[in-house]
Design a protein around this motif. Structure first.
Motif, PDB file in Angstrom:
ATOM      1  N   LEU A 351       0.994  -1.297  -0.012  1.00  0.00           N
ATOM      2  CA  LEU A 351       0.019  -0.010   0.056  1.00  0.00           C
ATOM      3  C   LEU A 351       0.800   1.186   0.108  1.00  0.00           C
ATOM      4  CD1 LEU A 351      -1.842  -2.526   1.035  1.00  0.00           C
ATOM      5  CD2 LEU A 351      -3.083  -0.592   2.550  1.00  0.00           C
ATOM      6  N   ALA A 352       0.901   2.290  -0.940  1.00  0.00           N
ATOM      7  CA  ALA A 352       1.704   3.296  -1.336  1.00  0.00           C
ATOM      8  C   ALA A 352       0.977   4.573  -1.875  1.00  0.00           C
ATOM      9  CB  ALA A 352       3.070   2.690  -1.999  1.00  0.00           C
ATOM     10  N   GLY A 353       1.662   5.470  -1.734  1.00  0.00           N
ATOM     11  CA  GLY A 353       1.275   6.539  -2.178  1.00  0.00           C
ATOM     12  C   GLY A 353       1.184   7.988  -1.324  1.00  0.00           C
ATOM     13  N   GLY A 354       0.911   9.034  -1.838  1.00  0.00           N
ATOM     14  CA  GLY A 354       0.733  10.378  -1.104  1.00  0.00           C
ATOM     15  C   GLY A 354       1.248  11.443  -1.787  1.00  0.00           C
ATOM     16  N   LEU A 355       2.038  12.327  -0.974  1.00  0.00           N
ATOM     17  CA  LEU A 355       2.151  13.704  -1.411  1.00  0.00           C
ATOM     18  C   LEU A 355       3.408  13.727  -2.782  1.00  0.00           C
ATOM     19  CD1 LEU A 355       2.007  16.887  -0.990  1.00  0.00           C
ATOM     20  CD2 LEU A 355       4.355  16.686   0.311  1.00  0.00           C
ATOM     21  N   ASP A 356       2.966  14.174  -3.662  1.00  0.00           N
ATOM     22  CA  ASP A 356       3.855  14.159  -4.969  1.00  0.00           C
ATOM     23  C   ASP A 356       4.966  15.406  -4.843  1.00  0.00           C
ATOM     24  OD1 ASP A 356       5.065  13.869  -7.264  1.00  0.00           O
ATOM     25  OD2 ASP A 356       3.238  13.782  -8.507  1.00  0.00           O
ATOM     26  N   ARG A 357       6.180  15.043  -4.574  1.00  0.00           N
ATOM     27  CA  ARG A 357       7.157  16.052  -4.460  1.00  0.00           C
ATOM     28  C   ARG A 357       8.137  15.999  -5.697  1.00  0.00           C
ATOM     29  NH1 ARG A 357       9.306  14.909   1.753  1.00  0.00           N
ATOM     30  NH2 ARG A 357       8.266  16.988   2.796  1.00  0.00           N
ATOM     31  N   GLY A 358       7.653  15.426  -6.763  1.00  0.00           N
ATOM     32  CA  GLY A 358       8.409  15.350  -8.034  1.00  0.00           C
ATOM     33  C   GLY A 358       9.248  14.205  -8.244  1.00  0.00           C
ATOM     34  N   ASN A 359       9.378  13.422  -7.211  1.00  0.00           N
ATOM     35  CA  ASN A 359      10.065  12.185  -7.261  1.00  0.00           C
ATOM     36  C   ASN A 359       9.536  11.169  -8.152  1.00  0.00           C
ATOM     37  OD1 ASN A 359      11.763  12.981  -5.113  1.00  0.00           O
ATOM     38  ND2 ASN A 359      10.344  12.064  -3.567  1.00  0.00           N
ATOM     39  N   GLU A 360      10.290  10.389  -8.658  1.00  0.00           N
ATOM     40  CA  GLU A 360       9.884   9.246  -9.540  1.00  0.00           C
ATOM     41  C   GLU A 360      10.521   7.939  -8.747  1.00  0.00           C
ATOM     42  OE1 GLU A 360       8.615   9.371 -12.347  1.00  0.00           O
ATOM     43  OE2 GLU A 360       8.757  11.489 -12.494  1.00  0.00           O
ATOM     44  N   PHE A 361       9.809   6.655  -8.901  1.00  0.00           N
ATOM     45  CA  PHE A 361       9.801   5.566  -8.013  1.00  0.00           C
ATOM     46  C   PHE A 361      10.749   4.546  -8.646  1.00  0.00           C
ATOM     47  CE2 PHE A 361       6.158   8.146  -6.998  1.00  0.00           C
ATOM     48  CZ  PHE A 361       6.149   8.173  -5.427  1.00  0.00           C
TER      49      PHE A 361
END
Length: 449
Positions: A351-361
């Motif tokens: 289970l993952a996700g949240g604020l988008d700080r511009g990171n790639e995964f």
């Protein structure tokens, strides 16, 4: 009440109330300092504002008047206030020193300080050290970025007590003389660049933990972190390395069966309850600090055979029909989620996700081999769906929030699988804190029962 006998400032601005600002303001007023307090969010009716005014503080709320700096010789800021803040920026222009309340606490306490910092593992290590000392009947308090504010804690401490401080880069950047007698430097990787602007700035903030140490102090460091191992070469403190991959007779290490401090067997690996190689690193650092500050092997053993983790840090929640639920809401960055995933071998639903700080995964890819399915949420849901497709994870569900994600994960789970909340993102797009996010996960798991 401890006195600020050697504190070189008299006219002080306290930026931001919250808990740390309030504690700092009260300590300064008790030591007859002239202070101005500024908090944009406070109101005239707040109990804290009323109390500080009664104690003699000038309290300015609402706007950001630059004139608040006139006649002042120091700024104590809340760690969360950035250096882009107009008042902070003007203080820098005027060459007014800027510190956090950790520096103030240092002036108020003459006893041993164990400081713990790193990009990941701070809270677990801080808790382990504290518990090991307690179980060894060593007087100890814990404060800083965990629990009580440091300035508040030291007011009632005796000098024979040890103070264990969890320290963030935000807190450490605002230090001048701060000197822990034992420093722990767990790891460093790219984080908080929205605050520090560059990786170099972030590292230098972390390295402040040992800048003022002397030959009488100890610096416990991760020998496997190349940036740390290189930087500590110039440290004046006694170096105590730790490693899970190499024998270190000068520090803490493991072989295939035991944990050692120097050449002394401490505990058999199979007796340790806490899971994950990254937690073995935390354990080694904690053992070193505890041993150097008076802990007994019996006290250490009692902790490691019972401690299963702190809240929101790879916390085991429940076994429901053979499904093992873990709450790792504190994983607000990619490295933390990497370490959480590597803690398990069995099939996992992430289970993952949240604020988008511009990171790639992309850096998560090698760690997803045993992830059978993903449930994603928040601003980064679409990025995580793309990641799943790239590595061949066929089962991906997008949920509204963490609570819905729990139900979705359970509905597709099978016996003997792990259901792991490890978001790899900050919580602020949907939740006020990672603790709130983790609490929602735990509550949703309990509702399944």
């Amino acid at each position: 009440m401890k006195r600020l006998t050697e504190f070189p400032y008299s006219n002080i601005v306290v930026l931001g109330l919250a808990r740390s600002g309030t504690a700092a303001a009260e300590a300064l007023l008790a030591n007859d300092k002239t202070i101005r307090v500024h908090d944009k969010q406070a109101t005239e009716q707040d109990e804290t504002v009323i109390r500080l005014k009664e104690m003699g503080a000038e309290v300015i709320i609402g706007s950001h008047p630059i004139s608040i700096l006139d006649g002042m010789d120091l700024v104590i800021k809340n760690p969360g206030i950035s250096y882009d803040n107009p008042i902070v920026a003007e203080a820098i222009r005027r060459d007014i020193p800027i510190i956090t309340e950790i520096e103030l606490a240092y002036y108020l306490f003459d006893g041993p300080i164990i400081g713990v910092t790193g990009s990941n593992g701070k809270t677990t290590t801080t808790t382990l050290v504290t518990d090991m000392l307690k179980k060894s009947e060593r007087p100890v308090r814990v404060a800083g970025n965990i629990g009580i504010v440091a300035t508040e804690a030291v007011q009632s401490m005796q000098d024979d007590e040890a103070l264990v401080l969890e320290l963030s880069s935000f807190q450490l950047q605002g230090t001048e003389k701060f000197r822990p007698t034992t420093a722990i430097l767990l790891n460093i990787f790219e984080a908080h660049l929205d605050y520090h602007k560059t990786l170099s700035n972030y590292k230098q903030a972390k390295f402040n933990i040992f800048r003022n140490q002397t030959k009488d102090d100890y610096l416990i460091y991760n020998a496997e972190d190349k940036a740390i191992a290189e930087e500590v070469k110039d440290a004046r403190a006694k170096l105590i390395p730790f490693s899970v991959h190499q024998k270190l007779e000068a520090g803490a290490w493991i072989d295939d069966k035991y944990v050692y401090f120097k050449n002394e067997k401490i505990i058999e690996l199979k007796e340790i309850v806490l899971v994950g190689e990254h937690n073995l690193q935390n354990i080694l650092a904690a053992i070193a600090a505890a041993k150097l500050n008076g802990a007994t092997n019996e006290g250490i053993y009692r902790v490691l055979t019972t401690f299963s983790g702190v809240e929101h840090r790879l916390q085991f929640v429940e076994n429901i029909n053979g499904r093992l639920f873990y709450n790792d809401s504190k994983a607000t960055n990619i490295l933390a989620t990497q370490k959480a995933l590597d803690s398990f071998k069995q099939p996992t639903i992430l289970l993952a996700g949240g604020l988008d700080r511009g990171n790639e995964f992309t850096d998560l890819k090698p760690h997803l081999k045993h992830v059978r399915a993903m449930v994603v949420f928040g601003q980064t849901a679409s990025k995580l769906k793309e990641l799943a497709a790239e590595v061949g994870i066929e089962k991906v569900i997008e949920s509204e929030n963490v609570e819905d994600a729990v139900h979705a994960a359970y509905s597709i789970s099978e016996e003997n699988e792990v259901i792991l909340l490890s978001p790899a993102c900050a919580s602020w797009d949907q939740y006020r804190t990672f603790e709130e996010r983790g609490d929602m996960f735990v509550q949703a798991v309990h509702k399944l029962m």
